[in-house]
Design a protein around this motif. Structure first.
Motif, PDB file in Angstrom:
ATOM      1  N   VAL A  68       0.874  -1.169   0.000  1.00  0.00           N
ATOM      2  CA  VAL A  68       0.000   0.000   0.000  1.00  0.00           C
ATOM      3  C   VAL A  68       0.910   1.218   0.000  1.00  0.00           C
ATOM      4  CG1 VAL A  68      -0.270  -0.047   2.512  1.00  0.00           C
ATOM      5  CG2 VAL A  68      -1.938   1.163   1.121  1.00  0.00           C
ATOM      6  N   LYS A  69       0.598   2.174  -0.876  1.00  0.00           N
ATOM      7  CA  LYS A  69       1.470   3.332  -1.031  1.00  0.00           C
ATOM      8  C   LYS A  69       0.679   4.477  -1.654  1.00  0.00           C
ATOM      9  CE  LYS A  69       3.059   1.524  -5.457  1.00  0.00           C
ATOM     10  NZ  LYS A  69       2.388   0.265  -5.486  1.00  0.00           N
ATOM     11  N   PRO A  70       1.202   5.700  -1.529  1.00  0.00           N
ATOM     12  CA  PRO A  70       0.565   6.809  -2.237  1.00  0.00           C
ATOM     13  C   PRO A  70       0.918   6.742  -3.723  1.00  0.00           C
ATOM     14  CG  PRO A  70       2.392   7.599  -0.898  1.00  0.00           C
ATOM     15  CD  PRO A  70       2.264   6.135  -0.640  1.00  0.00           C
ATOM     16  N   SER A 123      -1.760  11.976  -4.419  1.00  0.00           N
ATOM     17  CA  SER A 123      -3.035  12.100  -3.732  1.00  0.00           C
ATOM     18  C   SER A 123      -3.931  10.866  -3.881  1.00  0.00           C
ATOM     19  CB  SER A 123      -3.772  13.345  -4.216  1.00  0.00           C
ATOM     20  OG  SER A 123      -3.930  13.311  -5.608  1.00  0.00           O
ATOM     21  N   LEU A 124      -3.350   9.762  -4.311  1.00  0.00           N
ATOM     22  CA  LEU A 124      -4.080   8.492  -4.346  1.00  0.00           C
ATOM     23  C   LEU A 124      -3.499   7.540  -3.310  1.00  0.00           C
ATOM     24  CD1 LEU A 124      -4.390   7.616  -8.149  1.00  0.00           C
ATOM     25  CD2 LEU A 124      -6.141   8.549  -6.668  1.00  0.00           C
ATOM     26  N   LEU A 125      -4.336   6.698  -2.762  1.00  0.00           N
ATOM     27  CA  LEU A 125      -3.897   5.612  -1.911  1.00  0.00           C
ATOM     28  C   LEU A 125      -4.066   4.344  -2.743  1.00  0.00           C
ATOM     29  CD1 LEU A 125      -2.878   4.989   0.932  1.00  0.00           C
ATOM     30  CD2 LEU A 125      -5.250   4.686   1.639  1.00  0.00           C
ATOM     31  N   VAL A 126      -2.959   3.684  -3.074  1.00  0.00           N
ATOM     32  CA  VAL A 126      -2.980   2.546  -3.989  1.00  0.00           C
ATOM     33  C   VAL A 126      -2.682   1.258  -3.219  1.00  0.00           C
ATOM     34  CG1 VAL A 126      -1.982   1.538  -6.066  1.00  0.00           C
ATOM     35  CG2 VAL A 126      -2.240   4.026  -5.892  1.00  0.00           C
ATOM     36  N   PHE A 127      -3.629   0.330  -3.279  1.00  0.00           N
ATOM     37  CA  PHE A 127      -3.475  -0.984  -2.666  1.00  0.00           C
ATOM     38  C   PHE A 127      -3.083  -1.971  -3.756  1.00  0.00           C
ATOM     39  CE2 PHE A 127      -6.408   1.247   0.060  1.00  0.00           C
ATOM     40  CZ  PHE A 127      -5.979   0.900   1.329  1.00  0.00           C
ATOM     41  N   THR A 128      -1.926  -2.600  -3.616  1.00  0.00           N
ATOM     42  CA  THR A 128      -1.533  -3.679  -4.521  1.00  0.00           C
ATOM     43  C   THR A 128      -1.901  -4.976  -3.818  1.00  0.00           C
ATOM     44  OG1 THR A 128       0.294  -2.353  -5.384  1.00  0.00           O
ATOM     45  CG2 THR A 128       0.390  -4.727  -5.778  1.00  0.00           C
ATOM     46  N   TRP A 129      -2.686  -5.799  -4.486  1.00  0.00           N
ATOM     47  CA  TRP A 129      -3.172  -7.024  -3.878  1.00  0.00           C
ATOM     48  C   TRP A 129      -3.298  -8.117  -4.929  1.00  0.00           C
ATOM     49  CZ3 TRP A 129      -8.539  -8.583  -4.550  1.00  0.00           C
ATOM     50  CH2 TRP A 129      -9.296  -7.692  -5.330  1.00  0.00           C
ATOM     51  N   SER A 130      -3.374  -9.341  -4.448  1.00  0.00           N
ATOM     52  CA  SER A 130      -3.458 -10.460  -5.383  1.00  0.00           C
ATOM     53  C   SER A 130      -4.794 -11.175  -5.225  1.00  0.00           C
ATOM     54  CB  SER A 130      -2.305 -11.437  -5.147  1.00  0.00           C
ATOM     55  OG  SER A 130      -2.346 -11.936  -3.839  1.00  0.00           O
ATOM     56  N   ASP A 172      -3.866  -3.392  -8.739  1.00  0.00           N
ATOM     57  CA  ASP A 172      -3.750  -2.140  -7.987  1.00  0.00           C
ATOM     58  C   ASP A 172      -5.135  -1.531  -7.913  1.00  0.00           C
ATOM     59  OD1 ASP A 172      -1.000  -2.222  -7.627  1.00  0.00           O
ATOM     60  OD2 ASP A 172      -0.563  -1.025  -9.409  1.00  0.00           O
ATOM     61  N   THR A 173      -5.575  -1.179  -6.714  1.00  0.00           N
ATOM     62  CA  THR A 173      -6.847  -0.497  -6.530  1.00  0.00           C
ATOM     63  C   THR A 173      -6.558   0.873  -5.960  1.00  0.00           C
ATOM     64  OG1 THR A 173      -8.080  -2.554  -6.234  1.00  0.00           O
ATOM     65  CG2 THR A 173      -9.067  -0.565  -5.324  1.00  0.00           C
ATOM     66  N   GLY A 174      -7.050   1.914  -6.632  1.00  0.00           N
ATOM     67  CA  GLY A 174      -6.770   3.286  -6.229  1.00  0.00           C
ATOM     68  C   GLY A 174      -7.966   3.972  -5.602  1.00  0.00           C
ATOM     69  N   PHE A 175      -7.685   4.738  -4.568  1.00  0.00           N
ATOM     70  CA  PHE A 175      -8.703   5.486  -3.832  1.00  0.00           C
ATOM     71  C   PHE A 175      -8.174   6.887  -3.587  1.00  0.00           C
ATOM     72  CE2 PHE A 175     -10.572   6.930   0.190  1.00  0.00           C
ATOM     73  CZ  PHE A 175     -11.926   6.767  -0.074  1.00  0.00           C
ATOM     74  N   ARG A 176      -8.975   7.900  -3.881  1.00  0.00           N
ATOM     75  CA  ARG A 176      -8.591   9.291  -3.630  1.00  0.00           C
ATOM     76  C   ARG A 176      -9.444   9.797  -2.471  1.00  0.00           C
ATOM     77  NH1 ARG A 176      -9.240  14.807  -4.971  1.00  0.00           N
ATOM     78  NH2 ARG A 176      -7.232  15.749  -5.477  1.00  0.00           N
ATOM     79  N   GLY A 177      -8.816   9.865  -1.303  1.00  0.00           N
ATOM     80  CA  GLY A 177      -9.530  10.278  -0.109  1.00  0.00           C
ATOM     81  C   GLY A 177      -9.762  11.784  -0.058  1.00  0.00           C
ATOM     82  N   ASP A 178     -10.809  12.181   0.652  1.00  0.00           N
ATOM     83  CA  ASP A 178     -11.080  13.605   0.833  1.00  0.00           C
ATOM     84  C   ASP A 178      -9.985  14.269   1.661  1.00  0.00           C
ATOM     85  OD1 ASP A 178     -13.404  13.289  -0.615  1.00  0.00           O
ATOM     86  OD2 ASP A 178     -14.699  13.151   1.159  1.00  0.00           O
ATOM     87  N   ASP A 179      -9.390  13.524   2.601  1.00  0.00           N
ATOM     88  CA  ASP A 179      -8.319  14.039   3.455  1.00  0.00           C
ATOM     89  C   ASP A 179      -7.049  13.231   3.199  1.00  0.00           C
ATOM     90  OD1 ASP A 179      -6.716  15.152   5.369  1.00  0.00           O
ATOM     91  OD2 ASP A 179      -7.904  14.446   7.085  1.00  0.00           O
ATOM     92  N   HIS A 180      -6.130  13.796   2.428  1.00  0.00           N
ATOM     93  CA  HIS A 180      -4.887  13.097   2.086  1.00  0.00           C
ATOM     94  C   HIS A 180      -3.953  12.971   3.279  1.00  0.00           C
ATOM     95  CE1 HIS A 180      -5.633  14.826  -2.190  1.00  0.00           C
ATOM     96  NE2 HIS A 180      -6.553  13.972  -1.815  1.00  0.00           N
ATOM     97  N   GLY A 181      -4.187  13.733   4.314  1.00  0.00           N
ATOM     98  CA  GLY A 181      -3.359  13.661   5.505  1.00  0.00           C
ATOM     99  C   GLY A 181      -3.502  12.344   6.259  1.00  0.00           C
ATOM    100  N   ASP A 182      -4.564  11.595   5.957  1.00  0.00           N
ATOM    101  CA  ASP A 182      -4.784  10.293   6.601  1.00  0.00           C
ATOM    102  C   ASP A 182      -3.953   9.179   5.987  1.00  0.00           C
ATOM    103  OD1 ASP A 182      -6.640  11.474   8.217  1.00  0.00           O
ATOM    104  OD2 ASP A 182      -8.393  10.674   7.158  1.00  0.00           O
ATOM    105  N   TYR A 183      -3.359   9.397   4.827  1.00  0.00           N
ATOM    106  CA  TYR A 183      -2.654   8.327   4.117  1.00  0.00           C
ATOM    107  C   TYR A 183      -1.542   7.675   4.928  1.00  0.00           C
ATOM    108  CZ  TYR A 183      -5.127   9.625  -0.181  1.00  0.00           C
ATOM    109  OH  TYR A 183      -6.077   9.877  -1.135  1.00  0.00           O
ATOM    110  N   PRO A 184      -0.685   8.452   5.614  1.00  0.00           N
ATOM    111  CA  PRO A 184       0.360   7.784   6.412  1.00  0.00           C
ATOM    112  C   PRO A 184      -0.223   6.848   7.469  1.00  0.00           C
ATOM    113  CG  PRO A 184       0.910  10.092   6.128  1.00  0.00           C
ATOM    114  CD  PRO A 184      -0.483   9.907   5.599  1.00  0.00           C
ATOM    115  N   GLN A 185      -1.320   7.252   8.099  1.00  0.00           N
ATOM    116  CA  GLN A 185      -1.959   6.404   9.098  1.00  0.00           C
ATOM    117  C   GLN A 185      -2.503   5.126   8.440  1.00  0.00           C
ATOM    118  OE1 GLN A 185      -5.248   8.223  11.142  1.00  0.00           O
ATOM    119  NE2 GLN A 185      -5.368   6.575  12.660  1.00  0.00           N
ATOM    120  N   TRP A 186      -3.112   5.253   7.272  1.00  0.00           N
ATOM    121  CA  TRP A 186      -3.611   4.086   6.548  1.00  0.00           C
ATOM    122  C   TRP A 186      -2.461   3.146   6.204  1.00  0.00           C
ATOM    123  CZ3 TRP A 186      -8.203   1.961   5.063  1.00  0.00           C
ATOM    124  CH2 TRP A 186      -9.354   2.689   5.373  1.00  0.00           C
ATOM    125  N   ILE A 187      -1.374   3.706   5.680  1.00  0.00           N
ATOM    126  CA  ILE A 187      -0.231   2.882   5.279  1.00  0.00           C
ATOM    127  C   ILE A 187       0.354   2.154   6.480  1.00  0.00           C
ATOM    128  CG2 ILE A 187       2.120   2.986   4.355  1.00  0.00           C
ATOM    129  CD1 ILE A 187       1.068   5.293   2.520  1.00  0.00           C
TER     130      ILE A 187
END
Length: 163
Positions: free
Chosen positions: A110-112, A125-132, A139-154
């Motif tokens: 998972v990475k930006p 500004s995308l949160l990209v989940f690489t999964w099998s 890769d599944t991409g999500f653009r959150g309303d608050d990009h500041g949450d990405y480090p916490q998600w990762i």
């Protein structure tokens, strides 16, 4: 009369182009449905989510190929979504469309990200989940309303999975 004929010709050309795009989309979905196994089903007893984020589901693509959109199984269209992290995995709850369940055991990374399948931003500004799923990586991409949450998600996803 010439104007009417020209107008009808333009409308017919436009209709033919739309029909061609629709046929191409359907053919791509059929081809991908053979190559990509069915997506995992959403488990019933998930409990409360650890993290939640509102935003936009951007796309699912073949891993590492950010322009190769996956259109099979209803995941081809962009739209509003809620991203929820559970102990067992990540749920992309799409408004008016089939949700996507990504089990923790299938998350590879998972990475930006900066862009995916026609949606390109200058910043990450995308949160990209690489999964099998099966032996195919997506890769599944999500653009959150608050990009500041990405480090916490990762951190949360990587902390709870073998990433």
């Amino acid at each position: 009369m010439d104007r009417l004929l020209l107008t009808l010709l333009v409308v017919a050309f436009f209709a033919l182009a739309v029909y061609g795009m629709w046929r191409g989309w359907r053919r791509q979905a059929r081809t991908q449905s053979v190559r990509i196994p069915p997506f995992p089903e959403l488990p019933e007893n998930l409990g409360e989510p650890t993290l939640t984020a509102d935003g936009l589901y951007v796309a699912t693509t073949n891993a590492g190929h950010w322009q190769e959109r996956v259109v099979t199984r209803g995941v081809g269209m962009r739209g509003p979504a809620v991203l929820r992290l559970y102990e067992q995995g990540v749920h992309v709850d799409r408004a008016g469309a089939v949700g996507i369940w990504i089990p923790r055991s299938s998350i590879v990374d998972v990475k930006p990200g900066k862009g995916m399948a026609g949606k390109v931003m200058g910043t990450e500004s995308l949160l990209v989940f690489t999964w099998s799923v099966g032996d195919v990586e997506l890769d599944t991409g999500f653009r959150g309303d608050d990009h500041g949450d990405y480090p916490q998600w990762i951190n949360e996803v990587k902390g709870g999975a073998q990433v």
